[in-house]
Every structure is written in structure tokens, then in C-alpha cells.
Design a protein around this motif. Structure first.
Motif: not given
Length: 146
Positions: A1-26
């Protein structure tokens, strides 16, 4: 994965773990759109869609995860749960059984290396298998004594 893709993956997982489903989905959908999504990203999208009650997208994400990793325990259990919710107990049982059998190899890992939430999901899968077996046995018994 490229750095941008890694950042997206981390951001999505963080949002998911924090219970922010809409942000995680986007965020996870952006990752999927790059073509770099792995089975874990697809499973995360499936969980998010489950929370958001978007069954068609959840189904597509599970299907993609299983295409990438056919024996992924979380994907197998998610698929089985979806089939169970759709009252397709025969197909659900097949996926639960596959998950339980596939997990038998992982159970040899030391307890501290086996994720607790995965262990709980497998216990849930085993309980569903047991319930389906009991229902089938009752069906056969009722039919036999008629």
C-alpha cells in the motif's frame, strides 16, 4: 500500500473504532476505490454497512473479502450472520461450519495471540451450528413419528 492508502486505512479504522460509522464508511470507500483494499478493509466496510443497515453494500463487501481471503473467519461469520438474518439457515450453517472448522487450526495459537473478540465470534458461530443441528434433529424426530 502507498502512504496515502495506509493513511486512509488507519483513518477509516480509527473512525470505526470510535463509533463514527458515517466517517468510517466514507474513508473506507475511498480506500476501496483506489483498488488497494485488502480483505480487512472490506470486512471493516461490511461492519460499517451493518451498523448503517446498508445490506446490499454489506453483502458486496463480504463477497469481496471472501474473494480475497476465502477462509477469513470474520468474513465467513459475517456472511453466515447475514444469511441467518435472511432466514437462509441451510446456507448460514455451511458458512458457520466452515468458520468453526477453519478456526480449529488457529486455536493452537497461544491464548494471548488469539483475539478475544474473534474467540467470541467463533463461540457464537459454534452456538448457531449447535442450534441448527438441534433444530434438524427435532425436525427428523417429528417427521419420523408422524
Amino acid at each position: 500500500m502507498k502512504s496515502q492508502e495506509i493513511a486512509l486505512a488507519k483513518s477509516g479504522m480509527t473512525a470505526l473504532l470510535q463509533g463514527n460509522a458515517h466517517t468510517a464508511r466514507i474513508t473506507i470507500e475511498k480506500l476501496v476505490a483506489t483498488g488497494a483494499a485488502d480483505a480487512v478493509s472490506c470486512i471493516a466496510l461490511a461492519y460499517v454497512c451493518r451498523v448503517l443497515q446498508d445490506v446490499p453494500t454489506m453483502h458486496a463487501a463480504i463477497k469481496r473479502a471472501l474473494t480475497l481471503k476465502p477462509r477469513n473467519l470474520r468474513a465467513l461469520i459475517l456472511k453466515a450472520d447475514r444469511l441467518h438474518e435472511a432466514n437462509d439457515s441451510r446456507s448460514a450453517a455451511a458458512f458457520y461450519i466452515t468458520a468453526v472448522k477453519s478456526a480449529a487450526q488457529l486455536k493452537t495459537l497461544p491464548a494471548d495471540q488469539f483475539p478475544n473478540n474473534l474467540s467470541q465470534a467463533l463461540d457464537h458461530a459454534q452456538a448457531r451450528c449447535n442450534q441448527y443441528a438441534l433444530n434438524f434433529a427435532q425436525f427428523l424426530t417429528q417427521d419420523f413419528y408422524r
